[in-house]
Write an enzyme that holds these catalytic residues in place. Structure first.
Site, PDB file in Angstrom:
ATOM      1  N   TYR A 109      -3.262  -2.715 -10.274  1.00 30.17           N
ATOM      2  CA  TYR A 109      -3.179  -2.493  -8.814  1.00 30.17           C
ATOM      3  C   TYR A 109      -2.328  -3.586  -8.156  1.00 30.17           C
ATOM      4  CZ  TYR A 109      -4.493  -2.578  -3.924  1.00 30.17           C
ATOM      5  OH  TYR A 109      -4.438  -2.638  -2.548  1.00 30.17           O
ATOM      6  N   LYS A 127       0.356   3.469  -2.942  1.00 27.56           N
ATOM      7  CA  LYS A 127      -0.893   4.216  -3.214  1.00 27.56           C
ATOM      8  C   LYS A 127      -0.692   5.738  -3.287  1.00 27.56           C
ATOM      9  CE  LYS A 127      -3.758   0.616  -1.039  1.00 27.56           C
ATOM     10  NZ  LYS A 127      -4.456   0.210   0.214  1.00 27.56           N
ATOM     11  N   TYR A 182      -4.765   4.456   7.948  1.00 28.71           N
ATOM     12  CA  TYR A 182      -6.113   3.885   8.137  1.00 28.71           C
ATOM     13  C   TYR A 182      -6.707   4.213   9.502  1.00 28.71           C
ATOM     14  CZ  TYR A 182      -3.976   1.158   4.412  1.00 28.71           C
ATOM     15  OH  TYR A 182      -3.295   0.775   3.300  1.00 28.71           O
ATOM     16  N   VAL A 234       1.223  -3.781   3.824  1.00 33.23           N
ATOM     17  CA  VAL A 234       0.925  -5.027   4.529  1.00 33.23           C
ATOM     18  C   VAL A 234       2.115  -5.983   4.528  1.00 33.23           C
ATOM     19  CG1 VAL A 234       0.010  -6.434   2.644  1.00 33.23           C
ATOM     20  CG2 VAL A 234      -1.090  -6.488   4.897  1.00 33.23           C
ATOM     21  N   SER A 262       0.795  -1.233   0.000  1.00 30.47           N
ATOM     22  CA  SER A 262       0.000   0.000   0.000  1.00 30.47           C
ATOM     23  C   SER A 262       0.824   1.277   0.000  1.00 30.47           C
ATOM     24  CB  SER A 262      -0.940   0.024   1.205  1.00 30.47           C
ATOM     25  OG  SER A 262      -1.971  -0.911   1.003  1.00 30.47           O
TER      26      SER A 262
HETATM   27  O1  DON Z   1      -4.575  -5.095  -1.709  1.00 24.85           O
HETATM   28  C1  DON Z   1      -4.051  -5.523  -0.700  1.00 24.85           C
HETATM   29  O2  DON Z   1      -4.670  -5.988   0.188  1.00 24.85           O
HETATM   30  C2  DON Z   1      -2.573  -5.404  -0.618  1.00 24.85           C
HETATM   31  N1  DON Z   1      -1.986  -5.481  -1.897  1.00 24.85           N
HETATM   32  C3  DON Z   1      -2.163  -4.032  -0.053  1.00 24.85           C
HETATM   33  C4  DON Z   1      -2.728  -3.814   1.281  1.00 24.85           C
HETATM   34  C5  DON Z   1      -1.828  -3.059   2.205  1.00 24.85           C
HETATM   35  O3  DON Z   1      -0.683  -2.914   1.995  1.00 24.85           O
HETATM   36  C6  DON Z   1      -2.448  -2.527   3.425  1.00 24.85           C
HETATM   37  N2  DON Z   1      -1.531  -1.802   4.217  1.00 24.85           N
HETATM   38  N3  DON Z   1      -1.336  -1.741   5.386  1.00 24.85           N
END
Ligand code: DON
Length: 627
Positions: free
Chosen positions: A205, A83, A257, A275, A80
């Site tokens: 994405y 983003k 978040y 994540v 993320s």
């Molecule tokens: O789409 C997802 O769930 C992961 N590619 C990215 C989510 C993420 O990094 C959330 N961050 N804390």
């Protein structure tokens, strides 16, 4: 490292070891490594293979310096943290209004993969949650998916300052298990929040989340945001400053978040977590931070990553709301033209005039950053001084930043002072300098003669002095000094004048002509009868040498006198600023004359000595005032 400083280090010590910041993050790493807790994310199976003990910290400064410790070269997927940059790219490509129609800027207080959408505005709440990020991916321009992937990879490579690749295993793992994201994408398709084929948007994405980076890369990317969108290592301009502000604003409110509030409260840096266990944090104007440690807390943020950022923020007081702007010291110094004069050498009569009138010129030296608060202070001071000054010179030499608010306020003041009793003059407003936009805007008003802009304070002071002398003088602006009117010959008898006239050579030089060349043997000394000349010395630069103007001389003043004192080599160039008339006197002839009429030499030397002591006295006065 120069000879002198290497001599200062203890045996075995080198400049590299003198790194307090490096020492601090090494200690921090050792301390935080002891932390346990958290769980490696495995809802994307490939991510579950990460070694929970891997832990790296990296910092990058806005001038390209970097500090790193632990597994800072270890590669992991950006997730993320990608983003904010995709959002910045969309803003830059489509502009704010268009992007705002597709994704909001409101924090949800929900988890990153929340399926809650803003049904009122018919868009995802913000670009930091998966829904918003997928909507942003759907906006990526390009004639094909391959094209869009290439653009995306170029963006991230520019941000990292090196070519980045996609982790195919993680990408395929996301693709295989990204059902929730797929659901979110189709919900958005269903309500028209995204157009076109959601699988392509999802594919892009998943690929952006699977880009392999290191802590160092994240630190450089963060430093690029901290550096107004310019990569501090490569100098590449990646995102325009006004969109960087938008990205940082959304990172600040939404980047962490449902932990964003606590984060903003405790750490106070715009940040983004991933994540995979990474966190990127930005200290605008100063620093970028990249941390990697896979174990995550309940909100999906790296446990050790949060601790590292908290400790760096507390240790170095980097919280965004620690007030570091001091608007009061925008004025470095203030003085008047009776105390400090230009480098223009003047006749005794002119000096007396300026002694009496010089205070009508006021000089304000400014420094630091010009933004609303500091400029408001400056303008209030200008208005105050203008009440007792004919000319107000504002010197911007030490200003390193001037924002739009400063420019607007300064232009308003210039308009309000135009045609009034006090004239506003600016100095050191280079077009390519921090106040370039202001300089260009003022140039647009050149015809209105809004105000005069000078290359430096010395030129502005000289112009004001000329105006004051002109106003106070009884004779025409461009006098031609007769021999008898010259200070250097004051006190000679009529006979002695007549004798001196026999050896005086009237000399005419055109504008730009070299009258004296540095290094030449000094045989003549000169008295300026009409026009002005500049004294310039050559100063070494990295690429060679440049001319530096050290003084200017007006009518009635002598130059090249060293010929008379030591007959040595010329110590500077003297160039005609305009067509000038000089009286040249050969030292040899003068010395021959002095054999029979010693009083001539005594008088000239006495007048010159008085002249020099007057210049010295005034120089001391100026130093005292400028201290
Ligand atoms: O789409 C997802 O769930 C992961 N590619 C990215 C989510 C993420 O990094 C959330 N961050 N804390």
């Amino acid at each position: 490292m120069d000879q002198a400083s290497s001599a200062m280090l203890k045996p075995g010590e080198s400049a590299a070891t003198l790194a307090p910041v490096q020492d601090f993050i090494a200690e921090l790493h050792a301390r935080v490594s002891q932390m346990s807790g958290g769980k490696v994310a495995d809802y994307i199976p490939e991510l579950g293979k990460a070694d929970p003990a891997t832990f790296g910290i990296a910092l990058a400064t806005v001038d390209g310096e970097d500090y790193a410790t632990g597994e800072s070269h270890h590669g992991f997927t950006i997730q993320s943290v990608s983003k904010p940059f995709m959002y910045g790219y969309a803003l830059q490509h489509y502009g704010r209004q268009y992007v705002l129609r597709h994704v909001g800027v409101e924090p949800t207080g929900e988890a990153f993969n929340s399926i809650v959408l803003d049904e009122v505005a018919n868009r995802p709440f913000n670009p930091m949650v998966n829904a918003g990020a997928i909507a942003v991916a759907a906006l990526m321009p390009g004639s094909s998916l391959e094209d869009r992937i290439a653009t995306m990879l170029n963006l991230f490579s520019d941000l990292a300052g090196r070519r980045l690749e996609i982790d195919e295993a993680v990408y395929r793992s996301e693709l295989a298990t990204g059902h929730r994201n797929r659901a979110i994408a189709y919900m958005m398709l269903n309500t028209g929040m995204i157009d076109g084929d959601p699988t392509e948007a999802l594919d892009l994405y998943f690929r952006q989340c699977s880009i392999i980076v290191t802590c160092r890369d994240l630190a450089v990317m963060a430093a690029t945001l901290a550096n107004d969108g310019v990569n501090p290592v490569t100098g590449v301009n990646v995102i325009e400053p006004h969109y960087v502000r938008d990205v940082l604003s959304v990172m600040n409110s939404c980047g962490m978040y449902n932990y964003a509030g606590q984060w903003s409260y405790e750490v106070g840096m715009p940040a983004k977590s991933g994540v995979s266990g990474c966190i990127m944090a930005v200290i605008p104007g100063q620093l970028g931070i990249g941390v990697y440690s896979p174990p995550l807390d309940a909100q999906g943020n790296s446990v050790r990553g949060i601790k590292v950022c908290q400790d760096i923020s507390n240790e170095f007081e980097l919280h965004a709301f620690n007030n570091r702007t001091n608007v009061r010291n925008v004025i470095r110094r203030f003085y008047r033209g009776d105390r400090v004069r230009s480098s223009r050498l003047r006749t005794a009569e002119e000096r007396d005039l300026l002694e009496a009138q010089g205070a009508k010129t006021a000089v304000i030296e400014t420094q630091g950053a010009l933004f609303f608060g500091s400029t408001e202070q400056l303008l209030r001071r200008i208005a105050e001084i203008a009440a007792s000054a004919r000319y107000v010179i504002v010197d911007f030499k030490r200003v390193h930043l001037g924002d739009a608010a400063a420019r607007k306020l300064i232009l308003r003041l210039a308009h309000s002072m135009r045609g009034g009793p006090t004239q506003l003059l600016f100095a050191e407003l280079a077009n390519d300098g921090p106040l370039g936009p202001l300089s260009r805007e003022l140039a647009e008003h050149e015809t209105e003669r809004l105000l005069r802009v000078f290359r430096d304070v010395d030129a502005a002071l000289e112009w004001c002095e000329d105006q004051l002398v002109l106003d106070a003088r009884k004779y025409p602006p461009d006098p031609k000094f007769a021999l008898a009117a010259l200070d250097v010959f004051k006190g000679l008898s009529a006979e002695e004048y007549r004798l001196v006239e026999t050896i005086v050579r009237p000399l005419i030089f055109d504008k730009g002509e070299l009258i004296i060349r540095e290094g030449d043997q000094a045989k003549l000394f000169f008295v300026l009868a009409r026009g002005t000349v500049s004294v310039q010395i050559r100063v070494p630069t990295q690429t060679g040498e440049k001319q530096r103007r050290v003084a200017s001389l007006g009518p009635g003043v002598t130059f090249g006198e060293m010929a008379l004192f030591d007959g040595g080599a010329r110590s500077a160039d003297v160039i005609a600023d305009e067509r000038v008339i000089c009286y040249g006197l050969a030292v040899e002839q003068l010395q021959q004359l002095a054999v029979t009429h010693p009083n001539i030499m005594v008088t000239i030397l006495t007048n010159l000595t008085r002249e020099f002591s007057e210049r010295l006295r005034h120089a001391n006065e100026a130093i005292r005032t400028l201290e």
